[in-house]
Every structure is written in structure tokens, then in C-alpha cells.
Design a protein around this motif. Structure first.
Motif, PDB file in Angstrom:
ATOM      1  N   ASN A  18      46.484  32.222  49.528  1.00  0.00           N
ATOM      2  CA  ASN A  18      45.620  32.948  48.508  1.00  0.00           C
ATOM      3  C   ASN A  18      44.245  33.203  49.188  1.00  0.00           C
ATOM      4  N   PRO A  19      44.023  34.580  49.349  1.00  0.00           N
ATOM      5  CA  PRO A  19      42.919  35.007  50.155  1.00  0.00           C
ATOM      6  C   PRO A  19      41.523  34.906  49.248  1.00  0.00           C
ATOM      7  N   TYR A  20      41.728  34.983  48.018  1.00  0.00           N
ATOM      8  CA  TYR A  20      40.608  34.599  47.174  1.00  0.00           C
ATOM      9  C   TYR A  20      40.278  33.141  46.841  1.00  0.00           C
ATOM     10  N   ALA A  21      41.003  32.458  46.867  1.00  0.00           N
ATOM     11  CA  ALA A  21      40.769  31.003  46.944  1.00  0.00           C
ATOM     12  C   ALA A  21      40.241  30.475  48.390  1.00  0.00           C
ATOM     13  N   LEU A  22      40.781  30.984  49.311  1.00  0.00           N
ATOM     14  CA  LEU A  22      40.394  30.574  50.646  1.00  0.00           C
ATOM     15  C   LEU A  22      39.088  31.154  50.847  1.00  0.00           C
ATOM     16  N   GLU A  23      38.378  31.962  50.258  1.00  0.00           N
ATOM     17  CA  GLU A  23      37.086  32.725  50.479  1.00  0.00           C
ATOM     18  C   GLU A  23      36.228  31.592  49.706  1.00  0.00           C
ATOM     19  N   ILE A 135      42.663  26.638  40.622  1.00  0.00           N
ATOM     20  CA  ILE A 135      42.655  26.907  39.259  1.00  0.00           C
ATOM     21  C   ILE A 135      41.686  27.807  38.643  1.00  0.00           C
ATOM     22  N   ASP A 136      40.270  27.699  39.149  1.00  0.00           N
ATOM     23  CA  ASP A 136      39.322  28.407  38.569  1.00  0.00           C
ATOM     24  C   ASP A 136      39.312  30.030  39.042  1.00  0.00           C
ATOM     25  N   VAL A 137      39.709  30.130  40.181  1.00  0.00           N
ATOM     26  CA  VAL A 137      40.055  31.518  41.007  1.00  0.00           C
ATOM     27  C   VAL A 137      40.766  32.307  40.422  1.00  0.00           C
ATOM     28  N   ILE A 138      42.116  31.536  39.916  1.00  0.00           N
ATOM     29  CA  ILE A 138      43.243  32.417  39.263  1.00  0.00           C
ATOM     30  C   ILE A 138      42.583  32.506  38.095  1.00  0.00           C
ATOM     31  N   ALA A 139      42.014  31.834  37.081  1.00  0.00           N
ATOM     32  CA  ALA A 139      41.827  31.969  35.878  1.00  0.00           C
ATOM     33  C   ALA A 139      40.458  33.211  35.911  1.00  0.00           C
ATOM     34  N   GLU A 140      39.830  33.300  36.576  1.00  0.00           N
ATOM     35  CA  GLU A 140      38.794  34.048  36.749  1.00  0.00           C
ATOM     36  C   GLU A 140      39.371  35.614  37.240  1.00  0.00           C
ATOM     37  N   ARG A 141      40.230  35.693  38.051  1.00  0.00           N
ATOM     38  CA  ARG A 141      40.890  36.755  38.622  1.00  0.00           C
ATOM     39  C   ARG A 141      41.844  37.395  37.508  1.00  0.00           C
ATOM     40  N   SER A 142      42.392  36.502  36.567  1.00  0.00           N
ATOM     41  CA  SER A 142      43.245  36.905  35.625  1.00  0.00           C
ATOM     42  C   SER A 142      42.647  37.217  34.496  1.00  0.00           C
ATOM     43  N   GLY A 143      41.135  37.000  34.182  1.00  0.00           N
ATOM     44  CA  GLY A 143      40.607  37.117  33.055  1.00  0.00           C
ATOM     45  C   GLY A 143      40.848  36.156  31.982  1.00  0.00           C
ATOM     46  N   GLY A 144      41.346  35.007  32.660  1.00  0.00           N
ATOM     47  CA  GLY A 144      41.657  33.832  31.645  1.00  0.00           C
ATOM     48  C   GLY A 144      43.021  33.976  30.883  1.00  0.00           C
ATOM     49  N   HIS A 145      43.740  34.959  31.318  1.00  0.00           N
ATOM     50  CA  HIS A 145      45.081  35.285  30.499  1.00  0.00           C
ATOM     51  C   HIS A 145      46.163  35.165  31.685  1.00  0.00           C
ATOM     52  N   THR A 146      46.230  33.810  32.261  1.00  0.00           N
ATOM     53  CA  THR A 146      47.702  33.826  33.146  1.00  0.00           C
ATOM     54  C   THR A 146      48.729  34.138  32.413  1.00  0.00           C
ATOM     55  N   PRO A 302      54.009  34.780  48.531  1.00  0.00           N
ATOM     56  CA  PRO A 302      53.259  35.748  49.653  1.00  0.00           C
ATOM     57  C   PRO A 302      52.005  36.224  49.505  1.00  0.00           C
ATOM     58  N   ALA A 303      51.289  36.344  50.446  1.00  0.00           N
ATOM     59  CA  ALA A 303      49.870  36.863  50.270  1.00  0.00           C
ATOM     60  C   ALA A 303      49.834  38.354  49.601  1.00  0.00           C
ATOM     61  N   THR A 304      50.767  39.007  49.743  1.00  0.00           N
ATOM     62  CA  THR A 304      50.745  40.392  49.060  1.00  0.00           C
ATOM     63  C   THR A 304      50.954  40.231  47.584  1.00  0.00           C
ATOM     64  N   ASP A 305      51.479  39.102  47.030  1.00  0.00           N
ATOM     65  CA  ASP A 305      51.449  39.016  45.427  1.00  0.00           C
ATOM     66  C   ASP A 305      50.042  38.621  45.075  1.00  0.00           C
ATOM     67  N   PHE A 306      49.281  37.821  45.760  1.00  0.00           N
ATOM     68  CA  PHE A 306      47.950  37.546  45.307  1.00  0.00           C
ATOM     69  C   PHE A 306      47.174  38.751  45.266  1.00  0.00           C
ATOM     70  N   GLU A 307      47.352  39.753  45.929  1.00  0.00           N
ATOM     71  CA  GLU A 307      46.694  41.202  45.756  1.00  0.00           C
ATOM     72  C   GLU A 307      47.251  41.637  44.680  1.00  0.00           C
TER      73      GLU A 307
END
Length: 336
Positions: A18-23, A135-146, A302-307
Motif C-alpha cells: 500500500n504506497p499511500y500507507a507507506l508514505e 485504517i485512516d489512509v483507507i478511510a481517507e482515500r475512499s471518502g469514508g465509504h469502504t 497487489p500494489a496495482t489494486d491500491f492505485e
């Protein structure tokens, strides 16, 4: 995601892919190191100090989890590569001039080790922070609608529309070729779901915590919708053919036999296995939802799915519906 990263290779890899979480983790930890060839590197001495363990402990994990750590960036420098590193950073890496072999950890490999170490309080604190950040990154990137993160995939809307079209073909076939009351639509929708991913609509709703008025298909990934559409279209064709051969409507038992044959059709097997793998793996990673009947299909995402679901290529459904190109795709599907 598991609360104990030390026990699950898949959960660890979902963090590291997850590149967004790693950052965010890198920003929060501020562990230092040197930047070389586009990556942050840490020597074994630095890792020992950061994690508060002795060198023998690190060596033990390098032996017991060698492939995983190497995959995530641990490497041994020697020869030309080591010389270039020494010339670039000298005393910054605290390596003697006579050193001929040097093990180094990338940032990913360092996190990997921190997720494995059970002997270190510092590693335990890092794991706890990793879980919070992911958890925070996934919520943020999905707009809170996982629950509906699937709709951020550019393939979702074409797949949803295609499935809707084949759904009509299937329900019309049930109407015309199956001798059963109107409750047959719900019964055979569930049988299609079970053929694809081993759950009926009620089970699926409970796992994803969907409200009663929410349509389960609105939360399904494109690959799952495509598998459902394939079975619905195949069933409609088989029902029509069999009914015309018999000169009457099918009985439920006869349709059940057709479903059993389709479920084990070798031509459809890759499509259904892909759907099960995508659903089981992504739901565990993005939605923290475990499909117990699909545990054997869970893999690291895979990393491609996070993108695909969290990056710039992933857009909310409202944005896609206002896109003229997407609407043109729908029109072509409608007119096919």
C-alpha cells in the motif's frame, strides 16, 4: 486486518503493498537512514538500534523469513555496489573501510522486520501505529465509504451495466421456462451467488454490514459482476434449450442440475476463481470483512489494486456518471 501482524504474511504484505500507507508511515516514524538509488536504506547496525534488539535476533529473522524480507527490499551489498555506497555516504553509514559485505534494509524491509519481531517493545509500538495509519489512509482515500470502494474502479460501471443486461435475460428465462411460483427469482438469485462465491444474499449482507435497502450488487467488484453475468447468461441459454427440447417448462430439480453443471464447467472455472480471489482478498484488506467460506482464496492485494481503488485513477461513482466518455460506453452496451 488482523490485529497481530506477526502471524499473517498476507496482512503484512497488504501493508507493504500500500504506497499511500507507506508514505504516511514513513512520515510518522521519521527513522532516518540514507536515500540511495531511490530508496531509504538502513544498515543492520541501525536496525538493531532502532528496534532495540541484538544483532543475533535480527540474523535469526533473516534466516527464518529470508524470502519475505528479500522480496521487500533486504539485500546484501558487495563489490561495486558496496564501493559506490561507501563513496557516496562514507561515515554516514558507519561502515568500516575494510567491510566487504554489507546487509542493508530498505524502508519496506525494515517495516517487514518490525512486523515480525515479537521480542521488541519498539517493534510492537510500530505495529500498533501501522494498523492505525492503514485504517485512516483507507478511510481517507475512499471518502469514508469502504463498503462501496468497489465503485471507485473504472471497470465497475461497465461491468454493472453489463450484468444488469444479463440479469434481465436471466429473469425473463426464469419467467418463461421454469415452472415455479414468483419466489423463484429470489431463490435462483441466491443459487447464482452461491455458485460464484458460496454465499447467499443474506450471508453477503451480514458480512459487509449492508443495510436492508442497499443492493448487494452495488458493492460487488467488477470481476464478481462479470462472473455472475456469465452464469446468468449461460443459465438463460440452457433453460431455453432444455425447455424447448422437453416441450414444457423446467421443474426446479432440472434447473438445479443445470446450475450444478455450469458451476463445474471448466470454461468458467478461471472466471469464478478470479471472482472469489478478488472478493475474499480485497474485502479483507479494504473492508476488514472476512468471507469465511472463501478463506482458501485470500491473497495479498497487489500494489496495482491500491492505485485502482485508492489512487488518482479511482474515482467516486458520482464523478464517473458525469463523464461523457463513460456515458458513451453505457450507450454502446445498451445498443449492443
Amino acid at each position: 486486518m488482523s490485529n497481530d501482524l506477526t502471524t499473517s504474511t498476507i496482512d503484512r504484505q497488504n501493508v507493504l503493498n500500500n504506497p499511500y500507507a507507506l508514505e504516511k508511515i514513513q512520515e510518522h516514524l521519521g527513522i532516518g537512514g540514507i536515500t540511495w538509488q531511490g530508496d531509504i536504506l538502513l544498515t543492520k547496525v541501525q536496525v538493531v538500534r532502532l528496534l532495540g534488539v541484538d544483532e543475533r535476533t535480527v540474523e535469526r529473522y533473516l534466516t527464518s523469513h529470508e524470502q519475505e524480507l528479500v522480496t521487500n527490499g533486504y539485500r546484501v551489498l558487495r563489490g561495486k555496489s558496496l564501493k559506490e555506497l561507501k563513496n557516496s555516504f562514507g561515515t554516514d553509514i558507519d561502515v568500516g573501510t575494510k567491510t566487504t559485505v554489507l546487509g542493508v534494509f530498505s524502508f519496506r524491509a525494515f517495516l517487514n522486520l518490525a512486523m515480525l519481531l515479537t521480542e521488541s517493545e519498539k517493534a510492537r509500538a510500530i505495529r500498533s501505529r501501522i494498523l492505525d495509519i492503514v485504517i485512516d489512509v483507507i478511510a481517507e482515500r475512499s471518502g469514508g465509504h469502504t463498503q462501496f470502494i468497489n465503485q471507485r474502479d473504472e471497470a465497475f460501471l461497465p461491468a454493472a451495466y453489463q450484468e444488469f443486461s444479463y440479469r434481465e435475460v436471466f429473469t425473463h428465462a426464469l419467467r418463461d421456462y421454469l415452472d415455479m411460483g414468483n419466489f423463484k427469482y429470489g431463490v435462483y438469485t441466491n443459487k447464482v451467488y452461491k455458485a460464484v462465491f458460496h454465499e447467499d444474499a443474506k450471508e453477503y449482507r451480514q458480512i459487509l454490514k449492508l443495510a436492508e435497502k442497499e443492493n448487494p450488487r452495488d458493492s460487488m467488484y467488477a470481476e464478481v459482476l462479470q462472473a455472475i453475468a456469465s452464469i446468468e447468461n449461460g443459465l438463460a441459454h440452457e433453460m431455453k434449450t432444455r425447455s424447448e427440447e422437453l416441450g414444457r417448462k423446467l421443474r426446479p430439480k432440472e434447473l438445479d442440475e443445470i446450475i450444478a453443471q455450469i458451476e463445474h464447467n471448466p470454461y468458467l472455472k478461471p472466471t469464478m476463481e478470479q471472482a472469489r480471489t478478488r472478493m475474499a482478498s480485497r474485502d479483507l484488506c479494504f473492508r476488514d470483512a472476512l468471507h469465511e467460506k472463501l478463506q482458501a482464496y485470500v491473497q495479498a492485494v497487489p500494489a496495482t489494486d491500491f492505485e485502482r481503488f485508492m489512487g488518482e485513477t479511482g474515482k467516486a461513482l458520482e464523478e464517473r456518471l458525469s463523464d461523457p466518455e463513460t456515458l458513451a460506453v453505457f450507450k454502446r452496451l445498451k445498443d449492443r
